[in-house]
Enzyme design. Structure first.
Site, mmCIF file in Angstrom:
data_model
loop_
_atom_site.group_PDB
_atom_site.id
_atom_site.type_symbol
_atom_site.label_atom_id
_atom_site.label_comp_id
_atom_site.label_asym_id
_atom_site.label_seq_id
_atom_site.Cartn_x
_atom_site.Cartn_y
_atom_site.Cartn_z
ATOM 1 C CG HIS A 159 -0.146 0.143 2.518
ATOM 2 N ND1 HIS A 159 0.579 -0.897 3.051
ATOM 3 C CD2 HIS A 159 0.039 1.202 3.350
ATOM 4 C CE1 HIS A 159 1.165 -0.497 4.169
ATOM 5 N NE2 HIS A 159 0.866 0.781 4.371
ATOM 6 N NE ARG B 249 1.457 6.172 9.355
ATOM 7 C CZ ARG B 249 0.436 5.537 8.758
ATOM 8 N NH1 ARG B 249 0.561 4.275 8.394
ATOM 9 N NH2 ARG B 249 -0.698 6.154 8.539
ATOM 10 C CG HIS C 198 4.919 1.154 3.008
ATOM 11 N ND1 HIS C 198 4.305 2.241 2.446
ATOM 12 C CD2 HIS C 198 4.383 1.023 4.236
ATOM 13 C CE1 HIS C 198 3.442 2.748 3.306
ATOM 14 N NE2 HIS C 198 3.462 2.022 4.410
ATOM 15 C CG ASP D 85 1.380 4.917 4.973
ATOM 16 O OD1 ASP D 85 0.942 3.755 5.057
ATOM 17 O OD2 ASP D 85 2.487 5.268 5.434
#
Ligand code: OGA
Ligand code: MN
Length: 294
Positions: free
Chosen positions: A115, A285, A270, A117
Site C-alpha cells: 500500500h 509513525r 510498502h 499510506d
C-alpha cells in the site's frame, strides 16, 4: 539570539549513502534532536526526492521532536483510529503487534498488504516517518517497492489497459472480504466512516515535486479501475501488483535500533513482512499530507 540556539541550528556533517542496487539511502551522522538549518534540511529533502526512502540511523528523539521535524515537510495527518494515537501526541500513530490486557496498543496490521499510506483520502500522504521503539529479535522487516520503476518498466499491454484511467480507493476495502481475521481494525463509528468515503485517483500519477510518473494503485486500498468490467479490472490490478513488487524493484529494510525511516508515498508502496506474534514490535509513525494526485 541565545548562543544555545545558534549552536543547535548549525550545519551538521552528515553523509547520504545511496543503496547501490535498490531504491533508498542511508543518512548517517545527522542528529534529528537538533533543529536542522535550511541547508541541511534542503539536503535531506533532496535525498528524499532522489532516493524515495531514507533511513536516519542512530536517532534518539522525543515524540515532539519527531512531530516538529515531520511538520517541516507539511501538514500532519491524524489517523482515523483514534485509539492508537499516542497519548498527548495525536500526530503519532502507534504501529505495534503488542496486546496488553486483551487490548492492542497500536495498529497491528499496518501494512499486511502492499500500500501507499492514506491513498484512500482525497489528499493522500506525501510521506511517512516511522521511528523504531521496540524491535523483535527476528523478522519485522519493511519492504519498499519503487513505483516509478514499475511504471517505467510496465509491459505495453498493461500500459494500454490503464491509459488515462482512474481507480477507486477505499479504506474499508480489505474489511469486507474476510481478511480481517484478527480484529485489529475495530468497527468504525458513523463519524469515522464519514472520514473514509471512497475516493478516485489517477492510476498513473505525476510526482508533484520531480515531475516523474509513478503507478498509484495498491493491493490494500484500490478496489477497481473505473470504467472496466469487474473481472478485467481485478486481473489488471493483480498483474500490476505482481509486476510492481518483483524482487528487482524492492528494498527490504532490516530495522536497527535508532532507525527512523522516511518514505515517499507518492513514489513507493510498502509492506510489513511481519514477525513471530510473541515478539514485541512497536514503532511511532507520523504521516505528512500530500497533494491531490494528478
Ligand atoms: C506503516 C506501515 C509497516 C511496518 O506504518 O504505515 O505500513 O513494517 N508499517 O510496520
Ligand atoms: Mn503503511
Amino acid at each position: 539570539m541565545p548562543a544555545a540556539s545558534l549552536v543547535s541550528s548549525a550545519a551538521q556533517a552528515f553523509d547520504v549513502r545511496p543503496f547501490t542496487d535498490k531504491v533508498g539511502a542511508e543518512i548517517v551522522g545527522l542528529d534529528l534532536s537538533r533543529p536542522l538549518d535550511d541547508a541541511d534540511f534542503a539536503r535531506v529533502h533532496q535525498a528524499h526526492l532522489d532516493h524515495h526512502v531514507v533511513v536516519f540511523r542512530e536517532q534518539r528523539i522525543t515524540p515532539q521532536q519527531q512531530i516538529d521535524f515531520s511538520r517541516r515537510f507539511g501538514v500532519l495527518q491524524i489517523h482515523v483510529l483514534k485509539q492508537f494515537l499516542l497519548a498527548n501526541h495525536p500526530e503519532i500513530l502507534i504501529v505495534s503487534n503488542i496486546v496488553e490486557d486483551g487490548q492492542p496498543i497500536g495498529l497491528g496490521d499496518a501494512g499486511k498488504f502492499w500500500h501507499s499510506d492514506l491513498s484512500y483520502k482525497e489528499l493522500p500522504s506525501l510521506g511517512s516517518m516511522l521511528y523504531a521503539q521496540e524491535l523483535p529479535s527476528e523478522g519485522g522487516d519493511t519492504l519498499f517497492a519503487d513505483m516509478h520503476l514499475a511504471w517505467d518498466t510496465l509491459p505495453a499491454h498493461l500500459r494500454k489497459a490503464i491509459e488515462g484511467r482512474s481507480a477507486v480507493h477505499s479504506y474499508t476495502a480489505r474489511y469486507r472480504d474476510g481478511h480481517n481475521a484478527v480484529n485489529w481494525r475495530p468497527t468504525l463509528t458513523p463519524e469515522q466512516l464519514a472520514q473514509v468515503v471512497e475516493v478516485v485517483h489517477p492510476v498513473v500519477r505525476t510526482h508533484p515535486e520531480t515531475g516523474r510518473k509513478a503507478l498509484f494503485v495498491n493491493e490494500n486500498f484500490t478496489t477497481h479501475i473505473v470504467g472496466l468490467p469487474e473481472d478485467e479490472s481485478r486481473q489488471i490490478l493483480n498483474e500490476i501488483n505482481a509486476h510492481s513488487v518483483g524482487n528487482d524493484h524492492v528494498y527490504r529494510h532490516r530495522w536497527q535500533d535508532g532507525d527512523m525511516v522516511f518514505w515517499d508515498n507518492r513514489s513507493l508502496m510498502h509492506l510489513a513482512a511481519g514477525c513471530p506474534p510473541e515478539l514485541r514490535r512497536r514503532l511511532h509513525r507520523t504521516t505528512i499530507q500530500g497533494d491531490a494526485p494528478f
